[in-house]
Design a protein around this motif. Structure first.
Motif, PDB file in Angstrom:
ATOM      1  N   SER A  23      -1.377  -8.274 -12.831  1.00  0.00           N
ATOM      2  CA  SER A  23      -2.140  -7.661 -11.741  1.00  0.00           C
ATOM      3  C   SER A  23      -1.361  -6.541 -11.060  1.00  0.00           C
ATOM      4  CB  SER A  23      -2.543  -8.719 -10.702  1.00  0.00           C
ATOM      5  OG  SER A  23      -1.442  -9.100  -9.906  1.00  0.00           O
ATOM      6  N   THR A  24      -0.015  -6.606 -11.127  1.00  0.00           N
ATOM      7  CA  THR A  24       0.793  -5.549 -10.498  1.00  0.00           C
ATOM      8  C   THR A  24       0.624  -4.213 -11.211  1.00  0.00           C
ATOM      9  OG1 THR A  24       2.767  -6.018 -11.845  1.00  0.00           O
ATOM     10  CG2 THR A  24       2.501  -7.265  -9.798  1.00  0.00           C
ATOM     11  N   GLY A  38       0.084  -2.037  -8.119  1.00  0.00           N
ATOM     12  CA  GLY A  38       1.471  -1.919  -7.695  1.00  0.00           C
ATOM     13  C   GLY A  38       2.042  -3.174  -7.070  1.00  0.00           C
ATOM     14  N   GLY A  39       1.332  -4.289  -7.180  1.00  0.00           N
ATOM     15  CA  GLY A  39       1.852  -5.570  -6.705  1.00  0.00           C
ATOM     16  C   GLY A  39       1.361  -6.003  -5.342  1.00  0.00           C
ATOM     17  N   GLU A  40       0.423  -5.277  -4.730  1.00  0.00           N
ATOM     18  CA  GLU A  40      -0.052  -5.641  -3.392  1.00  0.00           C
ATOM     19  C   GLU A  40      -0.754  -6.992  -3.388  1.00  0.00           C
ATOM     20  OE1 GLU A  40       0.420  -4.228  -0.421  1.00  0.00           O
ATOM     21  OE2 GLU A  40       1.814  -2.912  -1.482  1.00  0.00           O
ATOM     22  N   ALA A  52      -0.514  -9.454  -5.694  1.00  0.00           N
ATOM     23  CA  ALA A  52       0.433 -10.510  -6.053  1.00  0.00           C
ATOM     24  C   ALA A  52       1.340 -10.852  -4.876  1.00  0.00           C
ATOM     25  CB  ALA A  52       1.270 -10.062  -7.253  1.00  0.00           C
ATOM     26  N   LYS A  53       1.786  -9.839  -4.144  1.00  0.00           N
ATOM     27  CA  LYS A  53       2.652 -10.069  -2.990  1.00  0.00           C
ATOM     28  C   LYS A  53       1.926 -10.866  -1.916  1.00  0.00           C
ATOM     29  CE  LYS A  53       5.337  -7.625   0.527  1.00  0.00           C
ATOM     30  NZ  LYS A  53       5.714  -6.284   1.057  1.00  0.00           N
ATOM     31  N   ALA A  58      -7.242  -5.556  -8.961  1.00  0.00           N
ATOM     32  CA  ALA A  58      -6.173  -6.523  -9.229  1.00  0.00           C
ATOM     33  C   ALA A  58      -6.649  -7.944  -8.956  1.00  0.00           C
ATOM     34  CB  ALA A  58      -4.952  -6.198  -8.373  1.00  0.00           C
TER      35      ALA A  58
END
Length: 258
Positions: A115-116, A120-122, A124-125, A146
């Motif tokens: 998904s990152t 860009g990982g938003e 997942a974070k 994502a």
């Protein structure tokens, strides 16, 4: 062990059975689910490896909630130690549960990792670490993509692991075969699981809508926030109760392990 193929309407039966089992011991089952969530949260705060350990615990914890439902069905009171049922077997059973947990955690991290590539990982974070969620983030197209990608990838992962912990615990199936049989059972009974999923989605969304509407009618802005948490805890407990019945109907055996 025999795999059963059930009609689509059985999915609604699983939902009703889970709700009925919950109301036999509502405080105990809600408390067990809260303990399960608290354990995951406490593990998550351990530096470096906490999040991974929490994910490893999920298959065993879900089995514990299924075992608690079985206790209720047998007319017993589910004690807190039932959550560790997956680790209260022989050495082989413990090893199977640890391996299942490790594979699940690795696969879940893989899903979040993919998904990152989209946002860009938003997402997942936010999912793994937490944080505030604002309207701007929700409306961001990359964040939404994502989220949907993660959901699409998680659905097959959940099918692979749906029955696996219970198969290793109650039927003594090795971890590799349990993943295979879980996948086959879910695919063979996809109609029942579709009904099951749609009904629980409707119940969760309907409950949220009703609580929100009541909050609006009474003019209390804090009512929905205060009522949603216990309502969601109860519904989540009912959901995990119903997973036991999905396993019970998908497999039969001459031997049931305690």
């Amino acid at each position: 062990m025999k795999l059963n193929v059930v009609p689509a309407k059985t999915g609604s039966l699983w939902v009703r059975q889970g709700i009925r089992a919950f109301w036999k011991q509502p405080l105990a089952l809600t408390g067990l689910f809260f303990m399960f969530m608290a354990s995951m949260s406490i593990l998550s705060i351990v530096p470096m490896v906490g999040g991974f350990l929490a994910l490893m615990l999920l298959p065993a914890a879900s089995l514990g909630l299924m075992a608690a439902t079985r206790e209720v069905e047998l007319g017993k009171f589910p004690m807190p130690f039932i959550l560790a049922a997956g680790f209260r077997t022989g050495a082989e059973g413990k090893r199977n549960m640890v391996v299942l947990g490790a594979i699940y955690a690795l696969c879940f991290v893989g899903v979040m990792g993919l998904s990152t590539l989209v946002d860009g990982g938003e997402f997942a974070k936010l999912y793994l670490v937490g944080g505030s969620l604002d309207v701007e983030t929700i409306m961001d197209s990359d964040f939404q993509n994502a989220m949907w990608l993660s959901l699409m990838l998680y659905l097959p992962l959940s099918l692979v692991f749906w029955h696996a912990p219970a198969l290793t615990h109650w039927h003594g199936v090795p971890w590799s075969k349990s993943l295979f049989f879980s996948t086959v059972a879910c695919l063979s009974n996809w109609r029942a699981f579709l009904v099951f999923g749609l009904m629980w989605t409707a119940i969760f969304l309907g409950t949220t809508l009703v609580i929100t509407l009541i909050g609006g009618l009474v003019g209390d802005g804090d009512f929905a926030a205060m009522a949603l948490l216990p309502a969601m805890l109860m519904l989540a407990s009912m959901f995990f109760c119903s997973t036991y019945y999905s396993f019970k109907d998908c497999f039969t055996s001459d031997v049931i392990y305690a």
